[in-house]
Design an enzyme around this catalytic site. Structure first.
Site, PDB file in Angstrom:
ATOM      1  N   ARG A  62       0.843  -1.187   0.000  1.00 28.80           N
ATOM      2  CA  ARG A  62       0.000   0.000   0.000  1.00 28.80           C
ATOM      3  C   ARG A  62       0.885   1.246   0.000  1.00 28.80           C
ATOM      4  O   ARG A  62       1.967   1.251   0.595  1.00 28.80           O
ATOM      5  CB  ARG A  62      -0.930   0.023   1.213  1.00 28.80           C
ATOM      6  CG  ARG A  62      -1.971  -1.080   1.225  1.00 28.80           C
ATOM      7  CD  ARG A  62      -2.832  -1.010   2.484  1.00 28.80           C
ATOM      8  NE  ARG A  62      -3.848  -2.039   2.494  1.00 28.80           N
ATOM      9  CZ  ARG A  62      -3.660  -3.268   2.989  1.00 28.80           C
ATOM     10  NH1 ARG A  62      -2.483  -3.597   3.502  1.00 28.80           N
ATOM     11  NH2 ARG A  62      -4.638  -4.156   2.969  1.00 28.80           N
ATOM     12  N   LYS A  87      -2.323  -1.624   7.357  1.00 24.62           N
ATOM     13  CA  LYS A  87      -3.729  -1.410   7.687  1.00 24.62           C
ATOM     14  C   LYS A  87      -4.053  -2.085   9.014  1.00 24.62           C
ATOM     15  O   LYS A  87      -3.529  -3.157   9.315  1.00 24.62           O
ATOM     16  CB  LYS A  87      -4.598  -1.995   6.568  1.00 24.62           C
ATOM     17  CG  LYS A  87      -6.022  -1.508   6.555  1.00 24.62           C
ATOM     18  CD  LYS A  87      -6.714  -2.000   5.304  1.00 24.62           C
ATOM     19  CE  LYS A  87      -8.133  -1.498   5.212  1.00 24.62           C
ATOM     20  NZ  LYS A  87      -8.795  -1.970   3.974  1.00 24.62           N
ATOM     21  N   HIS A 149      -3.146   2.775  -5.950  1.00 26.58           N
ATOM     22  CA  HIS A 149      -3.773   1.493  -5.603  1.00 26.58           C
ATOM     23  C   HIS A 149      -3.944   0.594  -6.835  1.00 26.58           C
ATOM     24  O   HIS A 149      -4.041  -0.625  -6.706  1.00 26.58           O
ATOM     25  CB  HIS A 149      -5.117   1.715  -4.916  1.00 26.58           C
ATOM     26  CG  HIS A 149      -5.420   0.695  -3.863  1.00 26.58           C
ATOM     27  ND1 HIS A 149      -4.686   0.587  -2.693  1.00 26.58           N
ATOM     28  CD2 HIS A 149      -6.354  -0.291  -3.801  1.00 26.58           C
ATOM     29  CE1 HIS A 149      -5.167  -0.404  -1.971  1.00 26.58           C
ATOM     30  NE2 HIS A 149      -6.161  -0.958  -2.615  1.00 26.58           N
ATOM     31  N   ARG A 152      -1.234  -1.844  -6.921  1.00 25.40           N
ATOM     32  CA  ARG A 152      -1.470  -2.971  -6.000  1.00 25.40           C
ATOM     33  C   ARG A 152      -2.412  -3.981  -6.643  1.00 25.40           C
ATOM     34  O   ARG A 152      -2.213  -5.193  -6.549  1.00 25.40           O
ATOM     35  CB  ARG A 152      -2.045  -2.440  -4.686  1.00 25.40           C
ATOM     36  CG  ARG A 152      -2.385  -3.502  -3.636  1.00 25.40           C
ATOM     37  CD  ARG A 152      -2.722  -2.832  -2.320  1.00 25.40           C
ATOM     38  NE  ARG A 152      -3.348  -3.726  -1.360  1.00 25.40           N
ATOM     39  CZ  ARG A 152      -2.688  -4.543  -0.548  1.00 25.40           C
ATOM     40  NH1 ARG A 152      -1.367  -4.594  -0.616  1.00 25.40           N
ATOM     41  NH2 ARG A 152      -3.317  -5.316   0.301  1.00 25.40           N
ATOM     42  N   HIS A 176      -3.284  -9.368   3.348  1.00 26.82           N
ATOM     43  CA  HIS A 176      -4.673  -9.260   3.793  1.00 26.82           C
ATOM     44  C   HIS A 176      -4.874 -10.016   5.098  1.00 26.82           C
ATOM     45  O   HIS A 176      -4.289 -11.089   5.292  1.00 26.82           O
ATOM     46  CB  HIS A 176      -5.629  -9.840   2.741  1.00 26.82           C
ATOM     47  CG  HIS A 176      -5.881  -8.919   1.593  1.00 26.82           C
ATOM     48  ND1 HIS A 176      -6.353  -9.359   0.367  1.00 26.82           N
ATOM     49  CD2 HIS A 176      -5.741  -7.561   1.462  1.00 26.82           C
ATOM     50  CE1 HIS A 176      -6.480  -8.329  -0.438  1.00 26.82           C
ATOM     51  NE2 HIS A 176      -6.124  -7.244   0.190  1.00 26.82           N
ATOM     52  N   TYR A 185     -10.267 -10.987  -6.409  1.00 30.51           N
ATOM     53  CA  TYR A 185      -9.387 -11.268  -7.547  1.00 30.51           C
ATOM     54  C   TYR A 185      -9.651 -12.643  -8.154  1.00 30.51           C
ATOM     55  O   TYR A 185      -9.039 -13.016  -9.140  1.00 30.51           O
ATOM     56  CB  TYR A 185      -7.921 -11.188  -7.109  1.00 30.51           C
ATOM     57  CG  TYR A 185      -7.557  -9.819  -6.600  1.00 30.51           C
ATOM     58  CD1 TYR A 185      -7.334  -8.765  -7.477  1.00 30.51           C
ATOM     59  CD2 TYR A 185      -7.464  -9.557  -5.236  1.00 30.51           C
ATOM     60  CE1 TYR A 185      -7.025  -7.495  -7.013  1.00 30.51           C
ATOM     61  CE2 TYR A 185      -7.149  -8.296  -4.765  1.00 30.51           C
ATOM     62  CZ  TYR A 185      -6.933  -7.274  -5.654  1.00 30.51           C
ATOM     63  OH  TYR A 185      -6.640  -6.015  -5.207  1.00 30.51           O
TER      64      TYR A 185
END
Length: 200
Positions: A62, A87, A149, A152, A176, A185
């Site tokens: 990120r 995050k 982004h 990413r 994640h 995805y």
């Protein structure tokens, strides 16, 4: 009509909102043109941009986490970058491809402390500034302007395809917390579905 006072009941309350599927990720699809433009970088700021954009493109990190990284978080021997501002206040070790290691080695030039990516006066680069720089490179490359982004998303899509559709591996590559975030995805195309069903 209800707002104007002509009727006592609001008919708009009877309308149900349509259920919409989660939009697909917007990945950078014209990478070759962007990379060709970056290859012509000559000034210190342009060279810094190239290192940053390549780092984002090849690691999937990120933008905020990458810009918060410091030289002391970088282990070029092990090929890792410790992201301390992920995050949800998590930390993780980011695996760096050899190309990124080489770019970062030249970029930090022996520095052992301080932000990795800085502005013209040594101030830490902000996500907004980085996004503007990326937009400028998109214009130079004559491609659709995208945000950081999108790099990413492009990384995630590439990892998912190269791993043969391994969702757990893609999850780990992206950092994640839940595989549910990675599932976006894993869209199944009609060709793949026909191939699987035709095998029965």
């Amino acid at each position: 009509m209800h707002t104007a006072g002509y009727v006592s009941k609001d008919a708009a309350r009877l309308v149900r909102r349509a259920r919409c599927a989660t939009p697909p990720p917007k990945a950078l699809t014209e990478q070759a043109k962007l990379l060709a433009a970056l290859a012509a970088a000559t000034t210190p700021a342009e060279k810094r941009d190239r290192v940053l954009i390549e780092s984002l493109r090849l690691t999937g990190a990120r933008i905020g986490s990458t810009l918060a990284a410091r030289a002391e978080d970088l282990d070029l021997v092990a090929g890792e970058l410790r992201l301390r501002h992920e995050k949800n206040d998590r930390e993780r070790a980011l695996c760096l491809p050899s190309m990124v290691v080489d770019l970062l080695r030249a970029h930090v030039a022996g520095r052992t402390s301080g932000p990795i990516f800085v502005g013209a006066h040594g101030e830490p680069l902000t996500p907004r500034h980085a996004a503007r720089r990326l937009a400028g490179w998109c214009v130079r490359a004559r491609i659709r302007v995208v945000g950081p982004h999108a790099l990413r998303h492009a990384f995630a899509t590439a990892v998912y395809r190269r791993s043969g559709g391994d969702l757990l591996l893609t999850k780990e590559a992206l950092g994640h917390a839940s595989v549910a975030s990675t599932a976006v995805y894993a869209a199944v195309g009609p060709e793949r579905l026909r191939r699987v069903l035709g095998a029965w």
